[in-house]
Enzyme design. Structure first.
Site, PDB file in Angstrom:
ATOM      1  N   LYS A 135      30.559   6.648 -25.817  1.00  0.00           N
ATOM      2  CA  LYS A 135      30.680   5.225 -26.173  1.00  0.00           C
ATOM      3  C   LYS A 135      29.784   4.878 -27.366  1.00  0.00           C
ATOM      4  O   LYS A 135      30.221   4.227 -28.301  1.00  0.00           O
ATOM      5  CB  LYS A 135      30.306   4.332 -24.976  1.00  0.00           C
TER       6      LYS A 135
ATOM      7  N   ARG B  59      30.287  -3.376 -16.596  1.00  0.00           N
ATOM      8  CA  ARG B  59      30.244  -2.190 -15.746  1.00  0.00           C
ATOM      9  C   ARG B  59      30.655  -2.504 -14.310  1.00  0.00           C
ATOM     10  O   ARG B  59      30.684  -1.598 -13.472  1.00  0.00           O
ATOM     11  CB  ARG B  59      28.824  -1.632 -15.724  1.00  0.00           C
TER      12      ARG B  59
ATOM     13  N   ARG C 158      22.049  15.525 -24.508  1.00  0.00           N
ATOM     14  CA  ARG C 158      21.408  14.333 -25.082  1.00  0.00           C
ATOM     15  C   ARG C 158      19.971  14.214 -24.566  1.00  0.00           C
ATOM     16  O   ARG C 158      19.067  13.865 -25.323  1.00  0.00           O
ATOM     17  CB  ARG C 158      22.219  13.078 -24.723  1.00  0.00           C
TER      18      ARG C 158
ATOM     19  N   ARG D 283      15.685  11.022 -23.338  1.00  0.00           N
ATOM     20  CA  ARG D 283      16.039   9.848 -22.523  1.00  0.00           C
ATOM     21  C   ARG D 283      15.734  10.127 -21.061  1.00  0.00           C
ATOM     22  O   ARG D 283      16.191  11.130 -20.507  1.00  0.00           O
ATOM     23  CB  ARG D 283      17.534   9.546 -22.712  1.00  0.00           C
TER      24      ARG D 283
ATOM     25  N   ARG E  74      24.409   8.602 -11.708  1.00  0.00           N
ATOM     26  CA  ARG E  74      25.090   7.663 -12.613  1.00  0.00           C
ATOM     27  C   ARG E  74      26.603   7.872 -12.571  1.00  0.00           C
ATOM     28  O   ARG E  74      27.367   6.911 -12.646  1.00  0.00           O
ATOM     29  CB  ARG E  74      24.558   7.827 -14.044  1.00  0.00           C
TER      30      ARG E  74
HETATM   31  P1  AMP Z   1      23.862   3.243 -21.086  1.00  0.00           P
HETATM   32  O1  AMP Z   1      22.967   3.426 -22.259  1.00  0.00           O
HETATM   33  O2  AMP Z   1      25.009   2.314 -21.357  1.00  0.00           O
HETATM   34  O3  AMP Z   1      24.320   4.558 -20.487  1.00  0.00           O
HETATM   35  O4  AMP Z   1      22.998   2.525 -19.952  1.00  0.00           O
HETATM   36  C1  AMP Z   1      21.851   3.145 -19.392  1.00  0.00           C
HETATM   37  C2  AMP Z   1      21.468   2.451 -18.091  1.00  0.00           C
HETATM   38  O5  AMP Z   1      21.171   1.073 -18.346  1.00  0.00           O
HETATM   39  C3  AMP Z   1      22.551   2.441 -17.024  1.00  0.00           C
HETATM   40  O6  AMP Z   1      22.574   3.631 -16.257  1.00  0.00           O
HETATM   41  C4  AMP Z   1      22.121   1.222 -16.194  1.00  0.00           C
HETATM   42  O7  AMP Z   1      21.028   1.525 -15.362  1.00  0.00           O
HETATM   43  C5  AMP Z   1      21.641   0.254 -17.268  1.00  0.00           C
HETATM   44  N1  AMP Z   1      22.751  -0.582 -17.768  1.00  0.00           N
HETATM   45  C6  AMP Z   1      23.269  -0.596 -19.038  1.00  0.00           C
HETATM   46  N2  AMP Z   1      24.276  -1.469 -19.142  1.00  0.00           N
HETATM   47  C7  AMP Z   1      24.411  -2.040 -17.909  1.00  0.00           C
HETATM   48  C8  AMP Z   1      25.292  -3.006 -17.364  1.00  0.00           C
HETATM   49  N3  AMP Z   1      26.267  -3.569 -18.085  1.00  0.00           N
HETATM   50  N4  AMP Z   1      25.128  -3.338 -16.061  1.00  0.00           N
HETATM   51  C9  AMP Z   1      24.160  -2.793 -15.308  1.00  0.00           C
HETATM   52  N5  AMP Z   1      23.313  -1.859 -15.747  1.00  0.00           N
HETATM   53  C10 AMP Z   1      23.426  -1.479 -17.046  1.00  0.00           C
END
Ligand code: AMP
Length: 190
Positions: free
Chosen positions: A14, A91, A130, A136, A147
């Site tokens: 993404k 999400r 990554r 990260r 996840r």
């Molecule tokens: P990402 O970088 O999009 O993979 O997000 C990393 C982490 O941030 C996720 O595993 C969640 O813990 C949190 N997170 C990011 N976006 C959301 C969202 N829209 N709703 C809830 N948690 C989020």
């Protein structure tokens, strides 16, 4: 005005594909994961709250996440008026409903949901890679599995939600960054 949701499991590309879309189409990028990681780096209260969920592979509660997104939209009203790529939001179904309301209040709507489809084995490989490259904290094998589980239970039902609304466009997410970018470009040019 183009409002694109870039959708997919963790590791589906993404962020990478969003970067391409920003460069090529001048859309405003909102990555909720980036917003949260920025708060974590700065050690804000929100960052400290978010860390407890992120490092467990869990989602931040919907109301908090929706408030954060509304703030980002309000703080970037002019840039967002050109069109937004939503990366990592929504999400959950509740977040999708909130997004619909937020955009309607601003006189706009989701144009298209691009669903990056990548098989599970490759997702895990990409996430671990990554993690090695960026450090990260949630890109470990244990958290990646959590996840993915959260994705299947809470996020993947959104595919049907957006299919029913005629907005979901699946894209084969494997085969190299350029190849995937070309598939997305073809959809947007339709
Ligand atoms: P990402 O970088 O999009 O993979 O997000 C990393 C982490 O941030 C996720 O595993 C969640 O813990 C949190 N997170 C990011 N976006 C959301 C969202 N829209 N709703 C809830 N948690 C989020």
């Amino acid at each position: 005005m183009l409002n694109i949701v870039i959708f997919g499991a963790p590791g589906s590309g993404k962020g990478t594909q969003s970067d391409r879309l920003i460069a090529e189409r001048g859309l405003f990028h909102i990555s909720t994961g980036d917003v949260l990681r920025d708060h974590m780096r700065r050690g804000t209260d929100l960052g400290n709250t978010a860390r407890q969920f992120i490092d467990q592979g869990q989602l931040i509660p919907d109301q908090l996440m929706t408030d954060i997104l509304a703030n980002v939209l309000d703080d970037n009203r002019d840039a967002a008026a050109r069109g937004v790529i939503f990366d990592g939001f929504p999400r959950t179904i509740a977040q999708a409903e909130a997004l619909e309301r937020m955009l309607a209040e601003r006189g706009t709507a989701v144009t298209m949901v691009i669903g990056l489809e990548v098989d599970e084995k490759e997702l895990i490989e990409r996430i671990l890679n990554r993690g090695r490259l960026t450090g990260r904290s949630d890109d470990t094998l244990e958290t990646a599995r959590k996840r993915l589980d959260v994705y299947h239970r809470q996020t993947s039902p959104l595919r049907d939600y957006y299919r029913e609304r005629g907005l979901y466009r699946p894209v084969e997410g494997t085969g190299g960054i350029d190849a995937v970018a070309r598939r997305i470009a073809a959809l947007l040019d339709e």
